[in-house]
Design an enzyme around this catalytic site. Structure first.
Site, PDB file in Angstrom:
ATOM      1  CE  LYS A  22     -79.606 -34.025  34.650  1.00 43.89           C
ATOM      2  NZ  LYS A  22     -78.841 -33.170  35.137  1.00 43.89           N
ATOM      3  CG  ASN A  23     -76.109 -35.606  36.389  1.00 45.06           C
ATOM      4  OD1 ASN A  23     -76.262 -34.803  35.509  1.00 45.06           O
ATOM      5  ND2 ASN A  23     -76.579 -35.583  37.525  1.00 45.06           N
ATOM      6  NE  ARG A  93     -75.726 -24.515  38.841  1.00 48.31           N
ATOM      7  CZ  ARG A  93     -74.408 -24.828  39.044  1.00 48.31           C
ATOM      8  NH1 ARG A  93     -74.006 -25.522  38.788  1.00 48.31           N
ATOM      9  NH2 ARG A  93     -74.000 -23.524  40.040  1.00 48.31           N
ATOM     10  CB  CYS A 117     -80.451 -23.552  40.165  1.00 44.40           C
ATOM     11  SG  CYS A 117     -79.840 -24.930  41.443  1.00 44.40           S
ATOM     12  NE  ARG A 122     -75.784 -26.838  42.422  1.00 48.53           N
ATOM     13  CZ  ARG A 122     -76.371 -27.619  41.271  1.00 48.53           C
ATOM     14  NH1 ARG A 122     -77.884 -27.098  40.995  1.00 48.53           N
ATOM     15  NH2 ARG A 122     -75.842 -28.589  40.484  1.00 48.53           N
ATOM     16  CG  ASP A 305     -79.173 -35.715  41.823  1.00 49.70           C
ATOM     17  OD1 ASP A 305     -78.199 -35.795  40.984  1.00 49.70           O
ATOM     18  OD2 ASP A 305     -79.013 -34.425  42.441  1.00 49.70           O
ATOM     19  NE  ARG A 397     -82.153 -28.486  33.001  1.00 54.33           N
ATOM     20  CZ  ARG A 397     -81.403 -27.979  33.747  1.00 54.33           C
ATOM     21  NH1 ARG A 397     -81.994 -27.122  34.709  1.00 54.33           N
ATOM     22  NH2 ARG A 397     -80.098 -28.243  34.092  1.00 54.33           N
TER      23      ARG A 397
HETATM   24  C1  EPZ Z   1     -73.657 -32.521  40.272  1.00 56.85           C
HETATM   25  O1  EPZ Z   1     -73.805 -31.107  40.559  1.00 56.85           O
HETATM   26  C2  EPZ Z   1     -75.021 -33.022  39.618  1.00 56.85           C
HETATM   27  N1  EPZ Z   1     -74.863 -32.445  38.155  1.00 56.85           N
HETATM   28  C3  EPZ Z   1     -76.059 -32.688  40.380  1.00 56.85           C
HETATM   29  O2  EPZ Z   1     -77.136 -33.247  39.717  1.00 56.85           O
HETATM   30  C4  EPZ Z   1     -76.052 -33.266  41.804  1.00 56.85           C
HETATM   31  O3  EPZ Z   1     -77.296 -33.159  42.643  1.00 56.85           O
HETATM   32  C5  EPZ Z   1     -74.790 -32.972  42.599  1.00 56.85           C
HETATM   33  O4  EPZ Z   1     -73.575 -33.035  41.652  1.00 56.85           O
HETATM   34  C6  EPZ Z   1     -74.530 -33.832  43.629  1.00 56.85           C
HETATM   35  O5  EPZ Z   1     -74.307 -34.996  43.558  1.00 56.85           O
HETATM   36  C7  EPZ Z   1     -74.250 -32.747  37.219  1.00 56.85           C
HETATM   37  O6  EPZ Z   1     -73.542 -33.621  37.616  1.00 56.85           O
HETATM   38  C8  EPZ Z   1     -74.226 -32.033  35.845  1.00 56.85           C
HETATM   39  P1  EPZ Z   1     -71.509 -30.458  43.523  1.00 56.85           P
HETATM   40  P2  EPZ Z   1     -72.667 -30.333  41.049  1.00 56.85           P
HETATM   41  O7  EPZ Z   1     -70.334 -29.494  42.949  1.00 56.85           O
HETATM   42  O8  EPZ Z   1     -71.208 -30.736  40.574  1.00 56.85           O
HETATM   43  C9  EPZ Z   1     -70.973 -27.290  47.088  1.00 56.85           C
HETATM   44  C10 EPZ Z   1     -79.180 -33.432  38.816  1.00 56.85           C
HETATM   45  O9  EPZ Z   1     -80.570 -33.021  39.460  1.00 56.85           O
HETATM   46  N2  EPZ Z   1     -69.794 -26.633  46.199  1.00 56.85           N
HETATM   47  O10 EPZ Z   1     -71.069 -31.887  43.842  1.00 56.85           O
HETATM   48  O11 EPZ Z   1     -72.941 -28.768  40.887  1.00 56.85           O
HETATM   49  C11 EPZ Z   1     -72.274 -27.103  46.431  1.00 56.85           C
HETATM   50  O12 EPZ Z   1     -72.863 -25.861  46.925  1.00 56.85           O
HETATM   51  C12 EPZ Z   1     -78.421 -32.280  39.403  1.00 56.85           C
HETATM   52  O13 EPZ Z   1     -79.036 -34.101  37.912  1.00 56.85           O
HETATM   53  C13 EPZ Z   1     -68.990 -25.457  46.509  1.00 56.85           C
HETATM   54  O14 EPZ Z   1     -69.131 -25.105  47.849  1.00 56.85           O
HETATM   55  O15 EPZ Z   1     -72.597 -30.600  42.573  1.00 56.85           O
HETATM   56  C14 EPZ Z   1     -73.282 -28.263  47.062  1.00 56.85           C
HETATM   57  O16 EPZ Z   1     -73.636 -27.791  48.473  1.00 56.85           O
HETATM   58  C15 EPZ Z   1     -78.944 -31.393  40.289  1.00 56.85           C
HETATM   59  N3  EPZ Z   1     -67.994 -25.250  45.902  1.00 56.85           N
HETATM   60  C16 EPZ Z   1     -72.069 -29.188  47.140  1.00 56.85           C
HETATM   61  O17 EPZ Z   1     -70.880 -28.769  46.990  1.00 56.85           O
HETATM   62  C17 EPZ Z   1     -67.661 -25.801  44.349  1.00 56.85           C
HETATM   63  O18 EPZ Z   1     -66.699 -25.058  43.773  1.00 56.85           O
HETATM   64  C18 EPZ Z   1     -72.245 -30.500  46.219  1.00 56.85           C
HETATM   65  O19 EPZ Z   1     -72.131 -29.685  45.032  1.00 56.85           O
HETATM   66  C19 EPZ Z   1     -68.481 -26.596  44.020  1.00 56.85           C
HETATM   67  C20 EPZ Z   1     -69.764 -27.212  44.988  1.00 56.85           C
END
Ligand code: EPZ
Length: 420
Positions: A22-23, A93, A117, A122, A305, A397
């Site tokens: 998916k990702n 998202r 969420c 996020r 995850d 999803r």
């Molecule tokens: C990706 O989400 C994945 N989704 C998530 O999978 C996964 O849990 C996550 O990476 C972490 O591995 C997809 O790839 C579509 P991040 P993402 O930006 O990119 C903070 C699933 O179940 N952050 O790496 O949104 C954020 O708050 C989903 O398949 C900021 O502060 O995650 C978090 O604490 C859930 N500012 C941390 O970084 C930003 O601009 C990691 O978030 C961006 C992120």
């Protein structure tokens, strides 16, 4: 709404085919906006999130054809819109992934600000700061991100933290920028390597994907091309946990051991025998489950995850496990539901102390996000009695035909449609 009904206690045995990730599929499909010619993406999983992003691509003016066998063609010779409306973004998202491609291709984008969420706030500040470094003007008004740019220019971007979709958005934007962009403290997930490989095949000049410094030399345009989505490492990990919790013997065809070493290491420490070869991953568990400690971290650390699914497994391990969720600020909501199944878990901040119990007991349970749902299915497979997992739309999803795949290896599981 549907529910999944599980009669626990069955030992899983047999072979499970792993679907496309998916990702990886979501950014790959978003990246087709960068090319005028058709991109053909294969091994695309049949998931609700994929349906959502294809709907968004069509809204933007791309021609999308689904061949039904996991092959999706997307052609975007011109784009009629550059906005991702709230109605679409609120359901997924990850729609934010069209931001980078739209700004790079069209010089503008209006994308609904993704809300928080169940697992956290996020924010997307790092995505936006990076685009500003590349010359974009960013404004947030009335819940929308409005970005305007002439042609983006190369920049040195040092991320505060290795955001996965932030790295992907900036990587995609940089492929068409004027000059060289470096992304430092980049995320290193395998899905980013998959995206980079697909972009390189279409003429992008990228080096360092998979490391924490990615360098992109912009080109005037990207060609179309064909690409196959990598196997889903989180689906793989989920079924490994299911096999381990039931004392089973399962072969995950297509699973890639190298994509989830941290998970394999913890499963072995917990008492599972795991063999990895070019065809997939085999897990057997005959001895007792043992408690293990782990902390989630960006790749190559233990993936957040997989945290909930591992907690379900450790709920019946001998001893006390300390689980620390260090990526998201509120990704322990599944603890309350596991407790209802008899688990002995104490939460202290972002730590959960899981004291193994001899067995869980089936119960009606409800999840709040995709991986929490998967955790409750894993728990239900091991529990005594019947478990009803409600709000199965969360599962749909991110997991392709989960009840089919599990019933083929012996689980007593079926989907029941509830009155609306
Ligand atoms: C990706 O989400 C994945 N989704 C998530 O999978 C996964 O849990 C996550 O990476 C972490 O591995 C997809 O790839 C579509 P991040 P993402 O930006 O990119 C903070 C699933 O179940 N952050 O790496 O949104 C954020 O708050 C989903 O398949 C900021 O502060 O995650 C978090 O604490 C859930 N500012 C941390 O970084 C930003 O601009 C990691 O978030 C961006 C992120």
């Amino acid at each position: 709404m549907d529910r999944i009904v599980i009669q626990g206690g069955r030992r899983l045995a047999g072979e499970v085919p792993i679907s496309g990730a998916k990702n990886a599929a979501l950014p790959l499909l978003a990246s087709t906006l960068l090319s005028r010619d058709e991109c053909v993406i294969s091994n695309v999983p049949r998931l609700q999130d994929v349906t959502t992003i294809l709907k968004l691509l069509r809204h933007l003016g791309a021609a999308v054809r689904e061949e039904g066998n996991g092959v999706v063609g997307v052609a975007a010779p011109s784009l009629g819109a550059t906005d991702a409306p709230y109605e679409m973004v609120k359901t997924m998202r990850a729609s934010i992934l069209v931001l980078g491609p739209l700004v790079a291709r069209c010089g503008e984008a209006t994308v609904s600000l993704p809300g928080g969420c169940a697992i956290g706030a996020r924010p997307v500040n790092l995505h936006l700061n990076g685009l500003e470094r590349m010359g974009a003007q960013v404004a947030i008004e009335h819940g929308y991100i409005r970005v305007k740019a002439g042609r983006l220019h190369g920049a040195r971007i040092a991320l505060d933290l290795p955001t996965v979709t932030g790295t992907e958005n900036l990587l995609m934007a940089a492929t068409l920028a004027d000059g060289v962009t470096t992304i430092e403290h980049a995320a290193r997930e395998p899905e980013i390597v998959d995206l980079a490989n697909a972009l390189i095949a279409r003429g992008a000049r990228i080096s360092g994907a998979g490391t924490d410094v990615i360098t992109i030399e912009g080109v005037p345009a990207l060609a179309g091309g064909a690409y196959r989505v990598m196997p889903d490492r989180i689906e793989t990990g989920t079924y490994l946990a299911a096999a381990a919790v039931t004392g089973g013997d399962v072969f995950l065809r297509g699973g890639v051991g190298g994509h989830l070493e941290a998970v394999l290491s913890k499963l072995r420490e917990a008492g599972a025998d795991i063999a990895v070869d070019a065809e997939g991953i085999r897990l057997r568990r005959t001895g007792p489950l043992r408690a293990v400690d782990f902390e989630t971290a960006p790749h190559p650390g233990f993936p957040t995850d997989m945290q909930a699914q591992m907690m379900a497994l450790l709920s019946i391990a001998e001893g006390a496990s300390v689980i620390t969720e260090s990526v998201f600020e509120s990704r322990l909501t599944h603890v309350a539901e596991l407790r209802r199944m008899g688990a002995n878990i104490r939460v202290d901040g972002n730590h959960a102390v899981v004291r193994g119990v001899p067995h869980l007991s089936g119960a009606p349970v409800m999840a709040s996000d995709l991986r929490a749902s998967a955790c409750l299915v894993v728990a239900g497979l091991a529990a005594e009695g019947e478990t009803h997992v409600l709000r199965v739309y969360h599962l749909d999803r991110g997991y392709e035909r989960m009840e089919d795949k599990l019933s083929r290896v012996g689980a007593a599981i079926y989907r029941r449609r509830d009155a609306a």
